[in-house]
Scaffold this motif. Structure first.
Motif, PDB file in Angstrom:
ATOM      1  N   LEU A   1     -31.391  36.412  48.156  1.00 23.85           N
ATOM      2  CA  LEU A   1     -31.892  36.031  49.346  1.00 23.85           C
ATOM      3  C   LEU A   1     -31.134  36.615  50.660  1.00 23.85           C
ATOM      4  O   LEU A   1     -31.558  37.228  51.678  1.00 23.85           O
ATOM      5  CB  LEU A   1     -32.244  34.900  49.573  1.00 23.85           C
ATOM      6  CG  LEU A   1     -32.817  34.183  51.020  1.00 23.85           C
ATOM      7  CD1 LEU A   1     -34.244  34.684  51.097  1.00 23.85           C
ATOM      8  CD2 LEU A   1     -32.886  32.682  50.830  1.00 23.85           C
ATOM      9  N   ALA A   2     -29.736  36.608  50.382  1.00 27.20           N
ATOM     10  CA  ALA A   2     -28.966  36.773  51.650  1.00 27.20           C
ATOM     11  C   ALA A   2     -28.999  38.492  51.626  1.00 27.20           C
ATOM     12  O   ALA A   2     -28.869  39.024  52.751  1.00 27.20           O
ATOM     13  CB  ALA A   2     -27.466  36.486  51.172  1.00 27.20           C
ATOM     14  N   ARG A   3     -29.070  39.210  50.473  1.00 25.90           N
ATOM     15  CA  ARG A   3     -29.151  40.578  50.761  1.00 25.90           C
ATOM     16  C   ARG A   3     -30.305  40.909  51.303  1.00 25.90           C
ATOM     17  O   ARG A   3     -30.338  41.914  52.147  1.00 25.90           O
ATOM     18  CB  ARG A   3     -29.210  41.054  49.165  1.00 25.90           C
ATOM     19  CG  ARG A   3     -29.235  42.649  48.968  1.00 25.90           C
ATOM     20  CD  ARG A   3     -29.081  43.172  47.768  1.00 25.90           C
ATOM     21  NE  ARG A   3     -27.969  42.922  47.165  1.00 25.90           N
ATOM     22  CZ  ARG A   3     -27.673  41.981  46.137  1.00 25.90           C
ATOM     23  NH1 ARG A   3     -29.011  41.353  45.696  1.00 25.90           N
ATOM     24  NH2 ARG A   3     -26.784  41.705  45.505  1.00 25.90           N
TER      25      ARG A   3
ATOM     26  N   THR B   1     -32.493  43.219  56.389  1.00 27.50           N
ATOM     27  CA  THR B   1     -33.578  43.457  57.581  1.00 27.50           C
ATOM     28  C   THR B   1     -33.116  43.035  58.469  1.00 27.50           C
ATOM     29  O   THR B   1     -33.494  44.009  59.568  1.00 27.50           O
ATOM     30  CB  THR B   1     -34.493  42.113  57.276  1.00 27.50           C
ATOM     31  OG1 THR B   1     -34.952  42.160  55.623  1.00 27.50           O
ATOM     32  CG2 THR B   1     -35.725  42.223  58.015  1.00 27.50           C
ATOM     33  N   GLN B   2     -31.750  42.420  58.948  1.00 28.54           N
ATOM     34  CA  GLN B   2     -31.264  42.248  60.178  1.00 28.54           C
ATOM     35  C   GLN B   2     -30.557  43.664  60.687  1.00 28.54           C
ATOM     36  O   GLN B   2     -30.752  43.939  61.808  1.00 28.54           O
ATOM     37  CB  GLN B   2     -30.197  41.009  60.070  1.00 28.54           C
ATOM     38  CG  GLN B   2     -30.878  39.796  60.218  1.00 28.54           C
ATOM     39  CD  GLN B   2     -29.507  38.652  59.896  1.00 28.54           C
ATOM     40  OE1 GLN B   2     -28.514  39.130  59.951  1.00 28.54           O
ATOM     41  NE2 GLN B   2     -30.229  37.586  60.016  1.00 28.54           N
TER      42      GLN B   2
ATOM     43  N   ARG C   1     -31.480  45.835  63.832  1.00 30.47           N
ATOM     44  CA  ARG C   1     -30.567  46.322  64.745  1.00 30.47           C
ATOM     45  C   ARG C   1     -30.404  47.641  65.062  1.00 30.47           C
ATOM     46  O   ARG C   1     -30.277  48.123  66.115  1.00 30.47           O
ATOM     47  CB  ARG C   1     -29.217  45.440  64.591  1.00 30.47           C
ATOM     48  CG  ARG C   1     -29.364  44.022  64.467  1.00 30.47           C
ATOM     49  CD  ARG C   1     -27.789  43.497  64.347  1.00 30.47           C
ATOM     50  NE  ARG C   1     -28.177  41.848  64.416  1.00 30.47           N
ATOM     51  CZ  ARG C   1     -28.034  40.989  65.176  1.00 30.47           C
ATOM     52  NH1 ARG C   1     -28.063  41.548  66.414  1.00 30.47           N
ATOM     53  NH2 ARG C   1     -28.114  39.619  64.947  1.00 30.47           N
ATOM     54  N   VAL C   2     -30.714  48.329  64.110  1.00 28.22           N
ATOM     55  CA  VAL C   2     -30.352  49.896  64.062  1.00 28.22           C
ATOM     56  C   VAL C   2     -31.426  50.338  64.872  1.00 28.22           C
ATOM     57  O   VAL C   2     -31.387  51.257  65.607  1.00 28.22           O
ATOM     58  CB  VAL C   2     -30.045  50.620  62.715  1.00 28.22           C
ATOM     59  CG1 VAL C   2     -30.297  51.861  62.875  1.00 28.22           C
ATOM     60  CG2 VAL C   2     -28.889  49.886  62.071  1.00 28.22           C
ATOM     61  N   ARG C   3     -32.563  49.758  64.382  1.00 26.14           N
ATOM     62  CA  ARG C   3     -34.059  50.296  65.175  1.00 26.14           C
ATOM     63  C   ARG C   3     -33.665  50.108  66.797  1.00 26.14           C
ATOM     64  O   ARG C   3     -34.180  51.113  67.621  1.00 26.14           O
ATOM     65  CB  ARG C   3     -35.148  49.826  64.764  1.00 26.14           C
ATOM     66  CG  ARG C   3     -35.381  50.378  63.198  1.00 26.14           C
ATOM     67  CD  ARG C   3     -37.144  50.055  62.962  1.00 26.14           C
ATOM     68  NE  ARG C   3     -36.922  48.611  62.655  1.00 26.14           N
ATOM     69  CZ  ARG C   3     -36.833  47.827  61.658  1.00 26.14           C
ATOM     70  NH1 ARG C   3     -36.560  48.488  60.402  1.00 26.14           N
ATOM     71  NH2 ARG C   3     -36.843  46.560  61.584  1.00 26.14           N
TER      72      ARG C   3
END
Length: 472
Positions: free
Chosen positions: A226-228, A233-234, A238-240
Motif C-alpha cells: 500500500l505504501a509503495r 502515485t504521489q 508531483r512530477v506532472r
C-alpha cells in the motif's frame, strides 16, 4: 511457623503506633491485618511525620508506598524514633501495583544502612490479601505478605504474661489455615486441575511460539504494498505538476530567460525532492506505527531513512543545429517578402519613370521579411528543442524519484523483517524453556499424584486430632 516461632519471644506489650497516609490503602491494610489472630492493636493512622517522634509507643509501623524510595524526611524520622527507644518497622504497601518494588526495597535498605539504622522492611499488598480471602486462595495470601507482617508485629508486641494465651490462639489459627490448604490441595489433586492447567498453558505457549511473527509479517507486507502504491502515485502527481509548471513558464520566456531556464528547473527539482523525502519519511513512520499494532512480534523503533542527493537533470541542452528546415524557411521568407514588396510597390509601377526604382525596394522588403520569418522560426525551433529537453529531463527525474521511494521501502522492509525475526527468535527461545519447565512439572504432577494425596490425608488426620492442650 513464623507466627508460632514469634510466640516464644518476649517483647513489649502495647499498641502499635501507625504512621502513614490516612487513605483507602492504609484502611484496607488495617482491615486485613485485623483478621489475623492474635489481634494486633493499631493506633489511628497519622500523617504528621514532623511530630511523630515526640509521641509515645514502643513499636512504630511506618507505612510507605512500594513504588517510592525512602526519603530524607523518613530517614530522619526513623533515626529520631530509634533514639527515643521505639522499634520501627517499615512497611512497603502496594507491591501488586509496582513491579520494581524489590529494587525500591533494596535501595531503601541501603539508605538506612548508610545512616547507621537497623530497620526491617516488610513488603505487603493489602489488595492481594483481600483477593486471597475472597477467592480462598492460600498461595495468594502468602504472596500478599500480610502473614509475615502479622508475625513480625506479634513478635514485637508479645510479653511473657500472654505468651501461652497468644500461642494457643496462634496455633489454632495456623491449624485451621493448614486444614483449609490441605482441603484445597486434595480437591485440586482429585480433579487433576493442576495437570490440566499445565497442559493448557503448554498448548497456549506452543500456539504463540512464533511471537506473532506470522501476523506481523503479513501485515507488514500488505502495508508495504500500500505504501509503495501511494508513494509512486504521489511522485507521479508531483512530477506532472512540475512538468506543467515548467511548460507554462517556458512559453512566457524570452531568449535570455531560456538560457537561464535549466538552472531554475534544477532548483525546482531540488524543492520537489525535499517534498518527496518528507512524504517517504512520513510514510515510514506510519508504517512503523501500523506494524507495531500488528502484534507482539513487531519492531520497537521506526526504520531509519537516509536522504540521498537530489536527482540530476543531466547535461544542459545542446545548441540546436541548423537543418534543411532553416534553409527552406530562408527561401520561403524571401519569396514571401518579394511577393509582399511587389504588392506594396505595385502602384508605383504605373508610373514609367519609377518602374526601375521599385526593384530595389522590392528586394529590400523581401530581405526584411525573410529575416523576420527566419528569426521567428528559429525562436520556435529553439523553444521546441528546449521543451523536448524538459520532457526528457522530467522523465529522468520521475524515474529517479520512483526508484528513491522504492529503495527506501525495500530497505525498511529488510530492517523491519530482521527485527521481527530477532524478536520472534528470542521469544521462541523463552517459550521453549518455559515449555520444558511445564513438561517437567506435568510429569512430576502426574507421577506424584497418588503419593501427594496420601500425604494430604495423613496430614489432615494428624491436624484433626490436634487440641490446644496437646502441645506442638
Amino acid at each position: 511457623m513464623a507466627l508460632l516461632d514469634t510466640m516464644t519471644v518476649a517483647g513489649n506489650n502495647g499498641e502499635v503506633r501507625l504512621l502513614g497516609p490516612d487513605d483507602a490503602n492504609t484502611t484496607l491494610l488495617r482491615t486485613e491485618l485485623a483478621r489475623f489472630a492474635p489481634r494486633i492493636d493499631l493506633s489511628a493512622p497519622s500523617a504528621d511525620l514532623a511530630g511523630a517522634a515526640s509521641g509515645s509507643g514502643s513499636v512504630t509501623m511506618l507505612v510507605l508506598d512500594a513504588g517510592v524510595v525512602i526519603g530524607a524526611t523518613e530517614v530522619d524520622l526513623v533515626r529520631r524514633l530509634s533514639a527515643a527507644g521505639s522499634r520501627v518497622l517499615l512497611v512497603l504497601n502496594g507491591t501488586h501495583a509496582h513491579l520494581d518494588w524489590q529494587s525500591v526495597r533494596d535501595r531503601s535498605a541501603e539508605l538506612l544502612a548508610a545512616a547507621g539504622l537497623d530497620c526491617e522492611i516488610v513488603p505487603v499488598s493489602a489488595r492481594l490479601a483481600l483477593a486471597a480471602r475472597t477467592a480462598a486462595d492460600s498461595a495468594l495470601l502468602d504472596r500478599s505478605g500480610l502473614a509475615s507482617l502479622h508475625a513480625r508485629l506479634a513478635a514485637l508486641t508479645t510479653d511473657t504474661t500472654t505468651v501461652d494465651t497468644r500461642r494457643s490462639a496462634a496455633a489454632a489459627q495456623v491449624v485451621a489455615q493448614t486444614l483449609d490448604r490441605i482441603a484445597q490441595e486434595e480437591k485440586l489433586l482429585a480433579a487433576g486441575s493442576e495437570a490440566e492447567m499445565l497442559r493448557a498453558e503448554r498448548a497456549r505457549l506452543l500456539a504463540e511460539r512464533d511471537g506473532g511473527r506470522a501476523v506481523a509479517v503479513s501485515t507488514l507486507r500488505a502495508q508495504l504494498n500500500l505504501a509503495r502504491m501511494d508513494l509512486l502515485t504521489q511522485v507521479g502527481h508531483r512530477v506532472r505538476a512540475l512538468h506543467a509548471e515548467a511548460r507554462t513558464e517556458l512559453d512566457r520566456l524570452d531568449r535570455a530567460g531560456r538560457v537561464r531556464f535549466p538552472e531554475r528547473l534544477r532548483s525546482a527539482v531540488a524543492a520537489l525532492t525535499d517534498t518527496v523525502d518528507r512524504d517517504i519519511a512520513a510514510r515510514l513512520t506510519e508504517l512503523r506505527a501500523r506494524a507495531a499494532a500488528a502484534g507482539p512480534g513487531a519492531p520497537d523503533r521506526a526504520p531509519v531513512y537516509r536522504h540521498d542527493p537530489a536527482p540530476t537533470l543531466g547535461p544542459d541542452p545542446q545548441p540546436r543545429g541548423r537543418g534543411v528546415e532553416d534553409h527552406l524557411m530562408i527561401v520561403v521568407g524571401a519569396s514571401a517578402g518579394v511577393g509582399l514588396g511587389r504588392l506594396l510597390v505595385s502602384p508605383l509601377a504605373l508610373v514609367p519613370a519609377l518602374d526601375v526604382a521599385t526593384i530595389p525596394v522590392t528586394l529590400l522588403l523581401g530581405a526584411g521579411a525573410a529575416a523576420w520569418v527566419v528569426r521567428a522560426r528559429r525562436q520556435l525551433a529553439d523553444r521546441d528543442h528546449l521543451r523536448q529537453w524538459v520532457v526528457d529531463a522530467v522523465a529522468n527525474v520521475k524515474a529517479q524519484l520512483e526508484q528513491r521511494a522504492v529503495t527506501a521501502l525495500v530497505e525498511a522492509e529488510t530492517e523491519l523483517s530482521d527485527e521481527m525475526v530477532r524478536s520472534a527468535a528470542d521469544r521462541m527461545l523463552a517459550v521453549d524453556r518455559r515449555v520444558a519447565e511445564l513438561e517437567t512439572a506435568l510429569r512430576r504432577a502426574t507421577s506424584g499424584q497418588p503419593g501427594r494425596l496420601a500425604a494430604c490425608a495423613r496430614d489432615r488426620q494428624i491436624l484433626e486430632q490436634w487440641t490446644p492442650d496437646s502441645g506442638n
